[in-house]
Structure formats: structure tokens, C-alpha cells
Motif scaffolding. Sequence first.
Motif, PDB file in Angstrom:
ATOM      1  N   PRO A  35       1.497  -1.156  -0.045  1.00 29.06           N
ATOM      2  CA  PRO A  35      -0.113   0.202  -0.597  1.00 29.06           C
ATOM      3  C   PRO A  35       0.870   1.550   0.095  1.00 29.06           C
ATOM      4  O   PRO A  35       0.516   2.377  -0.538  1.00 29.06           O
ATOM      5  N   THR A  36       1.661   1.524   0.854  1.00 33.27           N
ATOM      6  CA  THR A  36       3.190   2.237   0.675  1.00 33.27           C
ATOM      7  C   THR A  36       3.476   3.039  -0.722  1.00 33.27           C
ATOM      8  O   THR A  36       3.039   4.026  -1.413  1.00 33.27           O
ATOM      9  N   VAL A  37       3.688   1.800  -1.882  1.00 29.51           N
ATOM     10  CA  VAL A  37       4.466   2.822  -2.937  1.00 29.51           C
ATOM     11  C   VAL A  37       2.629   2.853  -3.795  1.00 29.51           C
ATOM     12  O   VAL A  37       2.898   3.899  -4.367  1.00 29.51           O
ATOM     13  N   ASP A  38       1.526   2.423  -3.696  1.00 28.97           N
ATOM     14  CA  ASP A  38      -0.178   2.964  -4.624  1.00 28.97           C
ATOM     15  C   ASP A  38      -0.170   4.158  -3.989  1.00 28.97           C
ATOM     16  O   ASP A  38      -0.706   4.638  -4.063  1.00 28.97           O
ATOM     17  N   PHE A  39       0.174   4.410  -2.378  1.00 33.10           N
ATOM     18  CA  PHE A  39      -0.709   5.662  -2.115  1.00 33.10           C
ATOM     19  C   PHE A  39       0.182   6.670  -2.001  1.00 33.10           C
ATOM     20  O   PHE A  39      -0.188   8.323  -2.037  1.00 33.10           O
ATOM     21  N   TYR A  40       2.015   6.305  -1.940  1.00 34.54           N
ATOM     22  CA  TYR A  40       2.500   7.925  -1.937  1.00 34.54           C
ATOM     23  C   TYR A  40       2.798   7.716  -3.252  1.00 34.54           C
ATOM     24  O   TYR A  40       3.855   9.028  -3.751  1.00 34.54           O
ATOM     25  N   PHE A  41       3.330   6.725  -4.326  1.00 39.67           N
ATOM     26  CA  PHE A  41       4.759   7.243  -5.411  1.00 39.67           C
ATOM     27  C   PHE A  41       3.366   6.502  -6.702  1.00 39.67           C
ATOM     28  O   PHE A  41       3.078   7.899  -7.619  1.00 39.67           O
ATOM     29  N   ARG A  42       2.793   5.262  -6.878  1.00 37.25           N
ATOM     30  CA  ARG A  42       2.276   5.353  -7.967  1.00 37.25           C
ATOM     31  C   ARG A  42       1.244   6.310  -8.943  1.00 37.25           C
ATOM     32  O   ARG A  42       1.252   6.714  -9.896  1.00 37.25           O
ATOM     33  N   CYS A 164      -2.360  10.344  -1.404  1.00 42.56           N
ATOM     34  CA  CYS A 164      -2.777  10.426  -2.531  1.00 42.56           C
ATOM     35  C   CYS A 164      -3.737   9.490  -2.633  1.00 42.56           C
ATOM     36  O   CYS A 164      -3.546   8.357  -2.500  1.00 42.56           O
ATOM     37  N   GLN A 165      -5.064   9.711  -3.340  1.00 40.86           N
ATOM     38  CA  GLN A 165      -6.083   8.575  -3.681  1.00 40.86           C
ATOM     39  C   GLN A 165      -5.406   7.930  -4.557  1.00 40.86           C
ATOM     40  O   GLN A 165      -5.074   8.332  -5.468  1.00 40.86           O
ATOM     41  N   ILE A 166      -6.101   6.898  -4.615  1.00 41.77           N
ATOM     42  CA  ILE A 166      -5.820   5.232  -5.412  1.00 41.77           C
ATOM     43  C   ILE A 166      -6.180   5.466  -6.149  1.00 41.77           C
ATOM     44  O   ILE A 166      -7.942   5.417  -6.166  1.00 41.77           O
ATOM     45  N   LEU A 167      -5.923   5.822  -7.631  1.00 40.37           N
ATOM     46  CA  LEU A 167      -7.270   6.094  -9.061  1.00 40.37           C
ATOM     47  C   LEU A 167      -7.424   3.782  -9.222  1.00 40.37           C
ATOM     48  O   LEU A 167      -6.735   3.401  -8.862  1.00 40.37           O
ATOM     49  N   LYS A 168      -8.760   4.174  -9.264  1.00 40.93           N
ATOM     50  CA  LYS A 168      -9.941   3.228  -9.505  1.00 40.93           C
ATOM     51  C   LYS A 168     -10.080   2.317 -11.300  1.00 40.93           C
ATOM     52  O   LYS A 168      -9.858   3.480 -11.608  1.00 40.93           O
ATOM     53  N   GLU A 169      -9.330   1.164 -11.325  1.00 38.98           N
ATOM     54  CA  GLU A 169      -9.760   0.607 -12.412  1.00 38.98           C
ATOM     55  C   GLU A 169     -11.019   1.176 -12.839  1.00 38.98           C
ATOM     56  O   GLU A 169     -11.796   0.919 -12.712  1.00 38.98           O
ATOM     57  N   LYS A 170     -11.347   2.040 -14.087  1.00 41.16           N
ATOM     58  CA  LYS A 170     -12.188   1.829 -14.327  1.00 41.16           C
ATOM     59  C   LYS A 170     -13.439   0.527 -15.376  1.00 41.16           C
ATOM     60  O   LYS A 170     -14.242   1.284 -15.083  1.00 41.16           O
ATOM     61  N   ARG A 171     -12.046  -0.444 -15.526  1.00 39.65           N
ATOM     62  CA  ARG A 171     -13.113  -1.459 -16.483  1.00 39.65           C
ATOM     63  C   ARG A 171     -13.444  -1.864 -14.728  1.00 39.65           C
ATOM     64  O   ARG A 171     -12.630  -1.948 -13.753  1.00 39.65           O
ATOM     65  N   PRO A 172     -14.895  -2.780 -14.737  1.00 41.10           N
ATOM     66  CA  PRO A 172     -15.802  -3.792 -14.037  1.00 41.10           C
ATOM     67  C   PRO A 172     -14.284  -4.026 -13.687  1.00 41.10           C
ATOM     68  O   PRO A 172     -13.717  -4.889 -14.387  1.00 41.10           O
ATOM     69  N   LEU A 173     -14.740  -5.522 -11.732  1.00 40.60           N
ATOM     70  CA  LEU A 173     -13.825  -6.024 -12.493  1.00 40.60           C
ATOM     71  C   LEU A 173     -14.335  -7.426 -12.248  1.00 40.60           C
ATOM     72  O   LEU A 173     -15.482  -7.933 -12.398  1.00 40.60           O
TER      73      LEU A 173
END
Length: 341
Positions: A35-42, A164-173
Motif C-alpha cells: 500500500p505504501t507504493v500505491d498511496f505515496y508514489f504510483r 494521495c487517492q488511489i486511482l481505481k481501475e475504470k473497467r469493472p472487476l
Amino acid sequence: MLKAFKRSPKLFTLRVQYTHDWNREVVVIGKTTSPTVDFYFRNRSHQVQKYTEIDISRDDCLAQLATSITRGCLIVLVRDVPLSILKHLADANMMCAGVVWFFDDDIPGAHLDQLLPKPYRKSLSSWYKKASPLLTKLCNKIWVSTAHLAEKYQLPAETVLPPCQILKEKRPLVRCFYHGSSSHQEDWKFVLNVTRKVQSRNLNTWFELIGDHSLYKAVRGIPRVQVIHPMPWPDYLTMTASRTMDIGLAPLMNTSFNHSRSHTKLIDICRQKAVGVYSDRFPLSKKIEESNAGLVVDDRVDSWVEAIEYLMQLDKQDMLNNANQLVLDVESLSRVLSEGV
């Protein structure tokens, strides 16, 4: 002001200077599935010209470093990067613009918090004690996740990097599953190969697998896979009857034990309102194919991957209706119990 910390830990000293101008390229080194990489960098990758992640869990990590670190890039070390990688970087003649250590937990002070689990506390404090000399040789900057950490370690306010906000995959899971037991060893090996390839080609697929700790270890490194511990049959029935999934897998490798299997996997898949991919030696495989009640494929991994990707694009309702009807038709053929003796 922050209260004085008893035996307050200190950060390593920043002594390194880099003379190259930043080329607006960032290389992030850490556990990239964290989650660290997602929240702060990716999700900030669009802010730079080139963004590269190096996953420290990969066997080819050092080879990736050799090709990813360019003249003028900024290197970010995320949390507890393995000592072997820090040593490699410290010994390398890097032409980068700077090296940053980022931490979002109080790693330097972990050894003082008796409320942390002892193994966790010991692991972090042991790493930091050994890593500090290497970080001193490498880093010219330190970033932290909160103002509290900045104040505690007397860092400037501009060193704080908030999540920062984690961008969601636009396509349905698309929720795929395979529920096997310990008697499905060969099937499991096959499913893991299929899962690995599907996940490498699609960002909106999720796999649910049922298995023990050995399965959990086997799927480590494959993204978006959940391993559920085996459960009693009543619990499994309740779980599968109360939800909707998308694609169920029913492989059947060529083993003597598998030759006697029934079509219960078809029933399990229908119960979850999913459509299935079935082995061509699966019971009822010909009827499944003839009635468009699912996809029937051979034992090649690519055949299963392509079948899953085809079903991802399909409106599944007709196929699901056909599968349910097939189950009912097969049930109606038997008179064994009704005729008794």
C-alpha cells in the motif's frame, strides 16, 4: 511542540552530495505490491517524465537496477529495502541526481514501542541499525509521510509527502475462482500457470483460490489473488450461495483419480451465478459445448487464458441460463432413488 522522546532515536546523517541535474525521471525501489507504493508514489507517476518501479522481491531486481538507473534520475528507497540492494547501490558508481529514503512508519523509533508485536519491532529495528551506515553513504534526502514524523526527526515541512487517492481501475472487476481440495494437486499446478498469465495480461481480473499455506506461498508475487483457507462444507455452501461471481474454472488433468470425478464443479459454478471454463475431459463436456453452457478447452495454458478473456467480454446471462438448464436436465434423467429397490 512535540514532547521530548525518552531515548529519542536519531536519523542517520545526510552527508552525500550529488552534482547531476535531475532529468525528471524517478526510480522507486521497494515492495511494489505494498500500500505504501500505491498511496505515496504510483498515483503521482504522471507528475514526472518517466516513472519506474523496481520490485525488491523479484529475482532479477539487480538486473533491473542496472538498466533503470539513468544519468540524472532520482532514486527513492521505500521503507526497509534489503541490505543486499543497499550495498549494491553503495558500491555502484551512480550518476544520479539524488537518493531519497522514504518511510511512512516510525522505523527509526520502532525499537522503543513496546506495544508493537515483538517480531515486527525486532525486524524493523534490526534492519535500521544495519541499514543506517549504508543510507548515510547513499542518501542526500529524507522524506516522511506525516508532519509528526517530520517534527520528531527535525525535518523541514517540505519533506512531508502525504498520501494521495488511489486511482481505481475504470473497467469493472472480473471475479474468477477455482476451488480445489488437496486431491487436486495436478489441477492446482495448472491453475497457477493460468492465473499467473491472466493476471500479467489483465488489470481488472481478480482470482479467488481455496487452499492451504503452501498455496499461499505459491501465489506470492501474483497480483490480485486471494487465497481462502479450506472450510467446512456447510460454511462453503452458505458462502457460495449468497454471492455472485463471474468466471469459474474446472480443469481436470489426466490422472486416474480425476477420471472418476462427477460434474459437481458445474453445479458449484452455477450456484455462484458464474459461467465456467471446463476441461475437455470434464464430465458433460460435450453437452456443455453443444448447449452453450460454458467454454470447453484443451490442456494448454493459452487456451484457458483466451477462454477467460473471451468470457470477460461476453454477456453471460444466456450461457448461465443454459448451464442451469443442463444441470436440471441431467438430474431428471436419473430414477435410481425414486425407483428404490
